[in-house]
Design a protein around this motif. Structure first.
Motif, PDB file in Angstrom:
ATOM      1  N   VAL A 523       0.859  -1.188   0.000  1.00  0.00           N
ATOM      2  CA  VAL A 523       0.000   0.000   0.000  1.00  0.00           C
ATOM      3  C   VAL A 523       0.892   1.234   0.000  1.00  0.00           C
ATOM      4  N   THR A 524       0.780   2.032  -1.063  1.00  0.00           N
ATOM      5  CA  THR A 524       1.601   3.245  -1.198  1.00  0.00           C
ATOM      6  C   THR A 524       0.707   4.425  -1.560  1.00  0.00           C
ATOM      7  N   ASP A 525       1.347   5.609  -1.625  1.00  0.00           N
ATOM      8  CA  ASP A 525       0.639   6.738  -2.203  1.00  0.00           C
ATOM      9  C   ASP A 525       0.870   6.718  -3.714  1.00  0.00           C
ATOM     10  N   GLU A 526       0.450   7.772  -4.422  1.00  0.00           N
ATOM     11  CA  GLU A 526       0.549   7.766  -5.877  1.00  0.00           C
ATOM     12  C   GLU A 526       1.979   7.883  -6.384  1.00  0.00           C
ATOM     13  N   THR A 527       2.904   8.244  -5.493  1.00  0.00           N
ATOM     14  CA  THR A 527       4.310   8.370  -5.907  1.00  0.00           C
ATOM     15  C   THR A 527       5.103   7.096  -5.666  1.00  0.00           C
ATOM     16  N   GLY A 528       4.525   6.161  -4.959  1.00  0.00           N
ATOM     17  CA  GLY A 528       5.229   4.920  -4.635  1.00  0.00           C
ATOM     18  C   GLY A 528       5.771   4.878  -3.234  1.00  0.00           C
ATOM     19  N   ASP A 529       5.664   5.968  -2.486  1.00  0.00           N
ATOM     20  CA  ASP A 529       6.095   5.962  -1.091  1.00  0.00           C
ATOM     21  C   ASP A 529       5.046   5.246  -0.239  1.00  0.00           C
ATOM     22  N   GLY A 542      -3.795  10.321  -2.651  1.00  0.00           N
ATOM     23  CA  GLY A 542      -4.084   9.086  -3.343  1.00  0.00           C
ATOM     24  C   GLY A 542      -3.538   7.871  -2.610  1.00  0.00           C
ATOM     25  N   LEU A 543      -4.123   6.719  -2.936  1.00  0.00           N
ATOM     26  CA  LEU A 543      -3.697   5.444  -2.359  1.00  0.00           C
ATOM     27  C   LEU A 543      -3.729   4.385  -3.442  1.00  0.00           C
ATOM     28  N   LEU A 544      -2.639   3.655  -3.563  1.00  0.00           N
ATOM     29  CA  LEU A 544      -2.564   2.511  -4.468  1.00  0.00           C
ATOM     30  C   LEU A 544      -2.242   1.282  -3.636  1.00  0.00           C
ATOM     31  N   GLY A 545      -3.123   0.305  -3.684  1.00  0.00           N
ATOM     32  CA  GLY A 545      -2.898  -0.954  -2.983  1.00  0.00           C
ATOM     33  C   GLY A 545      -2.956  -2.098  -3.973  1.00  0.00           C
ATOM     34  N   SER A 546      -2.083  -3.076  -3.772  1.00  0.00           N
ATOM     35  CA  SER A 546      -2.088  -4.241  -4.672  1.00  0.00           C
ATOM     36  C   SER A 546      -1.627  -5.473  -3.914  1.00  0.00           C
ATOM     37  N   ASN A 547      -1.702  -6.601  -4.607  1.00  0.00           N
ATOM     38  CA  ASN A 547      -1.232  -7.846  -4.010  1.00  0.00           C
ATOM     39  C   ASN A 547       0.288  -7.908  -3.915  1.00  0.00           C
ATOM     40  N   LEU A 550       1.730  -7.035  -8.696  1.00  0.00           N
ATOM     41  CA  LEU A 550       1.181  -6.108  -9.689  1.00  0.00           C
ATOM     42  C   LEU A 550       1.608  -4.659  -9.456  1.00  0.00           C
ATOM     43  N   HIS A 551       2.176  -4.373  -8.310  1.00  0.00           N
ATOM     44  CA  HIS A 551       2.378  -2.990  -7.922  1.00  0.00           C
ATOM     45  C   HIS A 551       3.296  -2.203  -8.866  1.00  0.00           C
ATOM     46  N   PRO A 552       4.449  -2.736  -9.270  1.00  0.00           N
ATOM     47  CA  PRO A 552       5.316  -1.946 -10.159  1.00  0.00           C
ATOM     48  C   PRO A 552       4.643  -1.536 -11.461  1.00  0.00           C
ATOM     49  N   ALA A 553       3.907  -2.479 -12.079  1.00  0.00           N
ATOM     50  CA  ALA A 553       3.247  -2.162 -13.346  1.00  0.00           C
ATOM     51  C   ALA A 553       2.161  -1.108 -13.157  1.00  0.00           C
ATOM     52  N   LEU A 554       1.381  -1.223 -12.093  1.00  0.00           N
ATOM     53  CA  LEU A 554       0.329  -0.250 -11.831  1.00  0.00           C
ATOM     54  C   LEU A 554       0.927   1.126 -11.548  1.00  0.00           C
TER      55      LEU A 554
END
Length: 568
Positions: A523-529, A542-547, A550-554
């Motif tokens: 779980v990161t923010d939109e910058t990858g932190d 923003g929030l990006l969560g993945s398994n 998939l995270h690097p591609a997203l």
């Protein structure tokens, strides 16, 4: 009803038997000292003029079991929980003695009591329609001439199927609560009544040795046909009538159940039947396994660390808050409420918030509380609770079931406990950081899919539709549930492979972040932190969560295309 909900009690309505002025005044003084409203009504008096549906009300009876039954008749139709104070002699239902009145009530308003759901029966026949918590008895009417027939014949059907003819002095249809009365005296079994929703059909003084009691589901439509005159009595005659030959009696489990409050000051059920009914499996003063179990402290008093105890309390608080949400959600599309949806949503938010914050303050008075719906509480502790009592307000307002209760605990700013409860599906997701994530008692983990074309994505607010447009064709689909907390829980449980939220508030995602990360998500923010929960109600991010796989591609797509990136 969950006992933690009682912590928000702000009104007591008491039904007292004659000659109980002393305990009644003690109850009144206790309520006044704690700022709780108090009204006393006479037995049989309608409480409609004093009961306000918007207030969290507790019913209390002072007397014996007869008074308690009158209390059930008064309070159960309104869904009011009932505590019975025994000022009688041989009470079985009212099990708190007068000397423990204040202590038992203190336990109730701390949310430490439990609430039993008790099955009731509904009876309808010629000249009678009634609901009872104990039983219906259909008995022979004694003849005027001593030489006339002294037995009755009753034909019984269950869901249309012919059960048979019962010949004797009558028949009892009892609930588990009523199994210790007339049905027990007729050799029927004792049913443990707590959350037991069954009915039993018991022949009274049958003339056939092979006829035994039957246990049926509460939804069973029982039909009794009299083959002679008979009297029908509900709960020992609180409702009664005399029936002619050929009369049909319709009996089934009542839609409304009674909520009976139990405290640690009550006699436990098997102690009560030992003391009052001479239950033969143990002696009154028996010490052994049972006595040892009764001496154990309740689960939430055992030696638990702060975080483990907080998780348990949060689960109880979330489930308690989910009850009024579900009740109000069921009304949202009714004719009465269609023009006042904003009012009912506000009421739902406030009720749920009040339950959660009251429970937290009772259990952890030194902790800080940061809730979407109430003023920040600054405590003297490294722990802070982050609460969203109703995540998915828009869904709730439109009758959509995708809404949730979200509760998180932070230690020195780091999320360590997450609980998300879904009232409409009764799912409860929970986790302690660094341990394991669960839905109920089932452990959950993220998926291990590595490619987008195999993946299901979830999206929160997507203002220009760029996330949907970019990923819909590349993935198996992009779905929007309308609840950020739910999105993260479904990521954690493997129902989705990734989640994107354009902007979030801390209460939206604090609990879900703990659950998702504990289940294996990145779980990161939109910058990858790494995503950080911040106590800033004015800043959304923003929030990006993945398994994980998939995270690097997203993240790369988000950086390249600026798809849905939140403004700084």
């Amino acid at each position: 009803m969950h006992g933690r909900r009682l912590a928000t009690t702000d009104e007591i309505i008491a039904v007292a038997s004659p000659d109980t002025d002393g305990p009644l005044e003690r109850l009144r003084a206790w309520a006044v000292d704690r700022g709780i409203g108090f009204t006393a009504v006479a037995i049989g008096e309608d409480v409609g003029d004093v009961y306000e549906e918007s207030r969290a009300t507790l019913g209390v009876t002072i007397g014996g079991d007869g008074t308690f039954l009158e209390g059930i008749k008064t309070f159960a139709p309104r869904g009011i929980p009932l505590l019975g104070i025994n000022a009688g002699t041989l009470a079985f239902l009212a099990r708190v003695e007068v000397e423990n009145l204040e202590a038992a009530l203190d336990e109730v308003i701390r949310g430490r009591a439990t609430v039993d759901s008790r099955q009731q029966i509904h009876v309808e026949t010629a000249g009678l329609e009634a609901t009872g918590i104990n039983d219906l008895t259909v008995e022979h009417v004694p003849p005027e001439n001593p030489f006339d027939r002294k037995v009755t014949r009753l034909e019984v059907f269950a869901d249309g199927e012919y059960v048979g003819e019962f010949e004797g002095t009558g028949l009892a249809v009892s609930t588990p609560t009523g199994s210790t009365g007339i049905s027990l005296s007729a050799d029927g079994p004792v049913h443990y009544p707590v959350n037991n929703h069954t009915l039993q059909i018991v022949p009274l003084h049958t003339h056939r040795m092979g006829v035994r009691p039957l246990v049926v589901a509460p939804t069973t439509d029982i039909r009794i046909v009299t083959r002679g005159t008979a009297s029908a009595l509900v709960d020992g005659g609180r409702a009664h009538t005399v029936l002619d030959e050929g009369t049909v009696i319709e009996v089934t489990g009542a839609d409304t159940r009674a909520h009976v409050v139990r405290t640690s000051y009550d006699d436990p059920f098997f102690t009560a039947i030992t003391n009052k009914l001479n239950w033969g499996a143990r002696d009154v003063d028996e010490s052994g396994p049972t006595a040892m179990l009764e001496d154990e402290p309740p689960n939430d008093e055992r030696e638990l660390g702060v975080v483990e105890r907080a998780r348990d309390i949060a689960v109880e608080a979330a489930r308690s808050a989910g009850e009024p949400l579900q009740e109000l959600h069921g009304q949202i599309e009714s004719v009465d409420y269609k023009t006042d949806k904003s009012d009912i949503v506000t009421e739902a938010d406030q009720q749920a918030d009040r339950i959660i914050t009251t429970v937290v303050r009772n259990e952890f008075p030194e902790h800080s509380i940061f809730s979407e719906e109430s003023t920040f509480v600054d405590g003297d502790s490294p722990y802070t609770w982050v609460i969203d009592p109703l995540d998915g307000t828009g869904n709730f307002a439109h009758g959509n079931p995708n809404y949730s209760v979200s509760i998180a605990l932070l230690e020195d700013g780091r999320p360590v406990v997450g609980v998300v409860h879904v009232p409409e599906t009764d799912e409860t997701f929970h986790a302690i950081a660094g341990e394991a994530a669960y839905e109920g008692e089932t452990r959950i983990e993220t998926t291990d899919r590595e490619t987008l074309d195999e993946s299901m994505l979830l999206s929160g607010y997507d203002p220009d539709g760029s996330f949907l447009a970019h990923y819909y064709a590349q993935a198996r689909g992009v779905r929007r549930l309308g609840s950020a907390a739910l999105n993260l829980c479904y990521l954690a449980s493997g129902s989705a492979d990734a989640v994107w939220e354009y902007d979030t508030y801390p209460w939206d995602v604090a609990a879900g972040v703990v659950i998702a990360r504990t289940a294996g998500a990145t779980v990161t923010d939109e910058t990858g932190d790494p995503y950080v929960v911040e106590f800033d109600a004015d800043r959304r991010k923003g929030l990006l969560g993945s398994n994980g796989p998939l995270h690097p591609a997203l993240l790369e797509h988000l950086r390249q295309d600026g798809a849905g990136l939140a403004d700084d």
